[in-house]
Design a protein around this motif. Structure first.
Motif, PDB file in Angstrom:
ATOM      1  N   HIS A  56       0.849  -1.286  -0.010  1.00  0.00           N
ATOM      2  CA  HIS A  56      -0.013   0.087   0.126  1.00  0.00           C
ATOM      3  C   HIS A  56       0.838   1.062  -0.036  1.00  0.00           C
ATOM      4  O   HIS A  56       1.848   1.363   0.863  1.00  0.00           O
ATOM      5  CB  HIS A  56      -0.728   0.012   1.231  1.00  0.00           C
ATOM      6  CG  HIS A  56      -2.055   0.911   1.005  1.00  0.00           C
ATOM      7  ND1 HIS A  56      -1.681   2.440   1.171  1.00  0.00           N
ATOM      8  CD2 HIS A  56      -3.423   0.860   0.838  1.00  0.00           C
ATOM      9  CE1 HIS A  56      -3.112   2.813   1.000  1.00  0.00           C
ATOM     10  NE2 HIS A  56      -3.983   2.222   0.632  1.00  0.00           N
ATOM     11  N   PRO A  57       0.499   2.095  -0.853  1.00  0.00           N
ATOM     12  CA  PRO A  57       1.509   3.190  -0.965  1.00  0.00           C
ATOM     13  C   PRO A  57       1.614   4.227   0.179  1.00  0.00           C
ATOM     14  O   PRO A  57       2.428   4.935   0.451  1.00  0.00           O
ATOM     15  CB  PRO A  57       0.916   4.276  -2.259  1.00  0.00           C
ATOM     16  CG  PRO A  57      -0.429   3.454  -2.382  1.00  0.00           C
ATOM     17  CD  PRO A  57      -0.386   2.188  -1.900  1.00  0.00           C
ATOM     18  N   ASP A  58       0.673   4.095   1.134  1.00  0.00           N
ATOM     19  CA  ASP A  58       0.720   5.026   2.268  1.00  0.00           C
ATOM     20  C   ASP A  58       1.156   4.560   3.490  1.00  0.00           C
ATOM     21  O   ASP A  58       1.368   5.250   4.407  1.00  0.00           O
ATOM     22  CB  ASP A  58      -0.825   5.239   2.516  1.00  0.00           C
ATOM     23  CG  ASP A  58      -1.466   6.359   1.752  1.00  0.00           C
ATOM     24  OD1 ASP A  58      -0.667   6.907   0.747  1.00  0.00           O
ATOM     25  OD2 ASP A  58      -2.732   6.332   1.842  1.00  0.00           O
ATOM     26  N   ALA A  59       1.456   3.092   3.433  1.00  0.00           N
ATOM     27  CA  ALA A  59       1.984   2.293   4.582  1.00  0.00           C
ATOM     28  C   ALA A  59       3.640   2.706   4.823  1.00  0.00           C
ATOM     29  O   ALA A  59       4.349   2.705   3.597  1.00  0.00           O
ATOM     30  CB  ALA A  59       1.835   0.869   4.486  1.00  0.00           C
ATOM     31  N   ASP A  60       3.946   2.873   5.894  1.00  0.00           N
ATOM     32  CA  ASP A  60       5.444   2.824   6.455  1.00  0.00           C
ATOM     33  C   ASP A  60       5.941   1.616   6.777  1.00  0.00           C
ATOM     34  O   ASP A  60       6.962   1.498   6.535  1.00  0.00           O
ATOM     35  CB  ASP A  60       5.518   3.850   7.703  1.00  0.00           C
ATOM     36  CG  ASP A  60       4.852   5.248   7.304  1.00  0.00           C
ATOM     37  OD1 ASP A  60       5.329   6.070   6.307  1.00  0.00           O
ATOM     38  OD2 ASP A  60       4.374   5.867   7.897  1.00  0.00           O
ATOM     39  N   LEU A  61       4.943   0.702   7.421  1.00  0.00           N
ATOM     40  CA  LEU A  61       5.342  -0.452   7.840  1.00  0.00           C
ATOM     41  C   LEU A  61       4.221  -1.468   7.773  1.00  0.00           C
ATOM     42  O   LEU A  61       3.006  -1.100   7.649  1.00  0.00           O
ATOM     43  CB  LEU A  61       5.589  -0.275   9.504  1.00  0.00           C
ATOM     44  CG  LEU A  61       5.977  -1.430  10.389  1.00  0.00           C
ATOM     45  CD1 LEU A  61       7.251  -1.132  11.090  1.00  0.00           C
ATOM     46  CD2 LEU A  61       5.116  -2.259  11.065  1.00  0.00           C
ATOM     47  N   VAL A  62       4.725  -2.652   7.418  1.00  0.00           N
ATOM     48  CA  VAL A  62       3.555  -3.690   7.094  1.00  0.00           C
ATOM     49  C   VAL A  62       4.047  -4.703   8.192  1.00  0.00           C
ATOM     50  O   VAL A  62       4.872  -5.249   8.185  1.00  0.00           O
ATOM     51  CB  VAL A  62       3.852  -4.047   5.713  1.00  0.00           C
ATOM     52  CG1 VAL A  62       3.053  -5.536   5.643  1.00  0.00           C
ATOM     53  CG2 VAL A  62       3.574  -3.441   4.692  1.00  0.00           C
ATOM     54  N   LEU A  63       2.974  -5.182   8.893  1.00  0.00           N
ATOM     55  CA  LEU A  63       3.060  -6.273  10.079  1.00  0.00           C
ATOM     56  C   LEU A  63       2.587  -7.538   9.210  1.00  0.00           C
ATOM     57  O   LEU A  63       1.528  -7.517   8.649  1.00  0.00           O
ATOM     58  CB  LEU A  63       1.857  -6.036  11.211  1.00  0.00           C
ATOM     59  CG  LEU A  63       1.883  -7.074  12.016  1.00  0.00           C
ATOM     60  CD1 LEU A  63       3.332  -7.614  12.746  1.00  0.00           C
ATOM     61  CD2 LEU A  63       0.971  -6.855  13.035  1.00  0.00           C
ATOM     62  N   SER A  64       3.485  -8.415   8.965  1.00  0.00           N
ATOM     63  CA  SER A  64       3.435  -9.739   8.245  1.00  0.00           C
ATOM     64  C   SER A  64       2.835 -10.793   9.154  1.00  0.00           C
ATOM     65  O   SER A  64       3.913 -11.507   9.974  1.00  0.00           O
ATOM     66  CB  SER A  64       4.574 -10.314   7.466  1.00  0.00           C
ATOM     67  OG  SER A  64       4.550 -11.418   6.774  1.00  0.00           O
ATOM     68  N   SER A  65       1.585 -11.145   9.432  1.00  0.00           N
ATOM     69  CA  SER A  65       1.256 -11.877  10.660  1.00  0.00           C
ATOM     70  C   SER A  65       0.265 -13.074  10.063  1.00  0.00           C
ATOM     71  O   SER A  65      -0.680 -13.265  10.776  1.00  0.00           O
ATOM     72  CB  SER A  65       0.695 -11.193  11.748  1.00  0.00           C
ATOM     73  OG  SER A  65      -0.419 -10.171  11.434  1.00  0.00           O
ATOM     74  N   ASP A  86       9.040  -1.249   5.392  1.00  0.00           N
ATOM     75  CA  ASP A  86       9.628  -1.855   6.814  1.00  0.00           C
ATOM     76  C   ASP A  86       8.793  -2.829   6.853  1.00  0.00           C
ATOM     77  O   ASP A  86       7.420  -2.892   6.810  1.00  0.00           O
ATOM     78  CB  ASP A  86       9.707  -0.954   7.686  1.00  0.00           C
ATOM     79  CG  ASP A  86      10.725   0.305   7.553  1.00  0.00           C
ATOM     80  OD1 ASP A  86      11.544   0.239   6.673  1.00  0.00           O
ATOM     81  OD2 ASP A  86      10.714   1.198   8.278  1.00  0.00           O
ATOM     82  N   VAL A  87       9.066  -3.996   7.208  1.00  0.00           N
ATOM     83  CA  VAL A  87       8.184  -5.005   7.542  1.00  0.00           C
ATOM     84  C   VAL A  87       8.628  -5.835   8.942  1.00  0.00           C
ATOM     85  O   VAL A  87       9.498  -5.951   9.458  1.00  0.00           O
ATOM     86  CB  VAL A  87       8.558  -6.286   6.416  1.00  0.00           C
ATOM     87  CG1 VAL A  87       7.645  -7.364   6.993  1.00  0.00           C
ATOM     88  CG2 VAL A  87       7.980  -5.950   5.206  1.00  0.00           C
ATOM     89  N   ALA A  88       7.554  -5.812   9.824  1.00  0.00           N
ATOM     90  CA  ALA A  88       7.562  -6.320  11.089  1.00  0.00           C
ATOM     91  C   ALA A  88       7.072  -7.638  10.936  1.00  0.00           C
ATOM     92  O   ALA A  88       6.004  -7.969  10.687  1.00  0.00           O
ATOM     93  CB  ALA A  88       6.590  -5.624  12.106  1.00  0.00           C
ATOM     94  N   LEU A  89       7.998  -8.811  11.072  1.00  0.00           N
ATOM     95  CA  LEU A  89       7.715 -10.122  10.677  1.00  0.00           C
ATOM     96  C   LEU A  89       7.057 -11.015  11.775  1.00  0.00           C
ATOM     97  O   LEU A  89       8.244 -11.224  12.838  1.00  0.00           O
ATOM     98  CB  LEU A  89       8.912 -10.586   9.843  1.00  0.00           C
ATOM     99  CG  LEU A  89       8.857 -11.924   9.232  1.00  0.00           C
ATOM    100  CD1 LEU A  89       7.789 -11.701   7.989  1.00  0.00           C
ATOM    101  CD2 LEU A  89      10.065 -12.478   8.908  1.00  0.00           C
ATOM    102  N   ALA A  90       6.030 -11.514  11.592  1.00  0.00           N
ATOM    103  CA  ALA A  90       5.656 -12.416  12.667  1.00  0.00           C
ATOM    104  C   ALA A  90       5.676 -13.810  11.716  1.00  0.00           C
ATOM    105  O   ALA A  90       6.093 -14.799  12.657  1.00  0.00           O
ATOM    106  CB  ALA A  90       4.535 -12.165  13.123  1.00  0.00           C
TER     107      ALA A  90
END
Ligand SMILES: NC(=O)c1ccc[n+]([C@@H]2O[C@H](COP(=O)([O-])OP(=O)(O)OC[C@H]3O[C@@H](n4cnc5c(N)ncnc54)[C@H](OP(=O)(O)O)[C@@H]3O)[C@@H](O)[C@H]2O)c1
Length: 382
Positions: A89-98, A117-121
């Motif tokens: 998504h163009p507006d997202a700074d960080l993606v939580l991959s859960s 940036d990806v916060a990876l679960a």
């Protein structure tokens, strides 16, 4: 204001991440939510958090989702297209991959390729596609922030002293069968395997914790996240789940990270990084804590050795390990395979397909599919 996209918002990690968002309304804003089949929960989350995009697994669920949203309007997508749109998504700074399972790999890659940036679960992404994930991160230029409590602990202990680290020590609660004898496990029920003593988690990871395959997957996850060879990654059983992991430094010091066992803590750290925000969990009451550690019993937890063998073999072996495990756990949860059958199926699948190669995403997904159907067949024979 940090803008986030949550893949797997209706799950255990996704829901706890939204609880963290609610604790910091002036710092976190949700721009996209992606879920699987839980239409009611996704609709309720969307009404509360007002994202720009939501996505559901099956396009046939869109009319019901739209009806549940009432007056709230946003873009609604479905399937792989929706996951990818939420991931990049163009507006997202960080993606939580859960997301749970291999389904998390393509959107994790999409987010990293897009420079998020990806916060990876979703540890399965790194187990099955570690080199692909690192390459996508390099190309996109974003950060990869661990959410798993053990890897969050290691990340906090390692940062700034990468050259001084001798070994990583992953702690494991030992799950519900820590005190069992190998022969006790023959008649384990689904209910018993889901009764984790310390953590409330999704069903798949809870069963993985009971077999300790979870820790095997985490050894592979740590290898990719921190670039440390398998010979320098240890596992210790720590029943209290207070020390979330530790590093041994070259001078004989050990640095550990401790906190109450509550996933909102590592989730909040990944969302706030590089800052630290006021605690969303109670502080540890150290006077009441007791800390014990022991070696894992290889007879009780054969999954650990299977994971290490697959990790050392490399190539497609970790893909097969992960896929066969996902299929075997699903068969166990459906009452179609015994608890001990899970490792037996994974071992047989590795023996048959473990020397296959898989380098590109297409090859990884194709091998995952083959290993999954082989494991489903093997489970029927057990
Ligand atoms: N739970 C924990 O405490 C914990 C701790 C450390 C690491 N992790 C890791 O975090 C990941 C998530 O675990 P969890 O316990 O949160 O799992 P979970 O409760 O089962 O949640 C999984 C989420 O993924 C969604 N999902 C599954 N397949 C999908 C698909 N094909 N398309 C779109 N969405 C899909 C589910 O949607 P629906 O529910 O709507 O179907 C749900 O939102 C796993 O990799 C796990 O190993 C979890």
């Amino acid at each position: 204001m940090k803008k986030i996209s949550i893949l797997g918002s209706t799950g255990s990690i996704g829901s706890q991440a939204l609880a963290v968002v609610e604790a910091f309304p002036e710092r976190l804003e949700v721009v996209a939510l992606a879920a699987g089949r839980n239409v009611e929960k996704l609709a309720a989350q969307a009404i509360k958090h007002r994202p720009k995009l939501i996505s559901i697994a099956d396009p046939e669920d869109i009319p019901q989702l739209r009806a549940l949203l009432g007056d709230f309007r946003c873009e609604i997508l479905a399937g792989d297209e929706g996951l990818e749109a939420a991931a990049a998504h163009p507006d997202a700074d960080l993606v939580l991959s859960s997301l749970v399972g291999i389904a998390g790999l393509p959107p994790t890659l999409a987010a990293l390729e897009a420079g998020r940036d990806v916060a990876l679960a979703n540890k399965e992404s790194l187990v099955a596609g570690g080199s692909l994930v690192l390459a996508a991160k390099e190309r996109g230029g974003g950060k990869l922030l661990p959410v798993d409590s053990e890897h969050s602990a290691l990340f906090q202990c390692i940062e700034g002293r990468e050259e001084q680290v001798e070994t990583l020590v992953l702690t494991a609660s030992g799950g519900p069968f820590r005190e069992a004898k190998p022969e006790d496990l023959a008649n384990v029920t689904v209910k018993e395997a889901l009764a984790h003593p310390n953590w409330q988690m999704g069903a798949k990871i809870t069963v993985d914790s009971a077999t300790m395959m979870n820790k095997g997957l985490e050894v592979i996850e740590a290898h990719w996240l921190f670039g440390v060879p398998y010979s320098r990654i240890e596992v210790l059983v720590h029943p209290q789940s207070i020390v979330h992991s530790l590093v041994r430094l070259v001078d004989g010091s050990c640095l550990a990270q401790m906190a109450v066992p509550d996933m909102r803590q590592p989730i909040a750290y990944a969302l706030s990084y590089p800052e630290r925000w006021p605690s969303v969990v109670p502080q540890l009451d150290l006077a009441k804590a007791s800390l014990t550690f022991q070696e894992p019993d290889p007879e009780l937890f054969p999954a650990l050795a299977l994971a290490r063998e697959a990790a050392l073999a490399g190539g497609g072996a970790p893909v097969v390990l992960n896929a066969a495990n996902e299929a075997a756990v699903a068969a166990f949860l459906a009452g179609k395979l015994s608890f001990l059958g899970i490792c037996a199926v994974v071992e047989e699948a590795l023996a048959k397909l473990g020397s296959e190669k898989a380098s590109s995403l297409e090859e990884v997904l194709a091998l995952d599919k083959r290993a999954r159907s082989l494991a489903e067949e093997l489970a029927k024979l057990k």
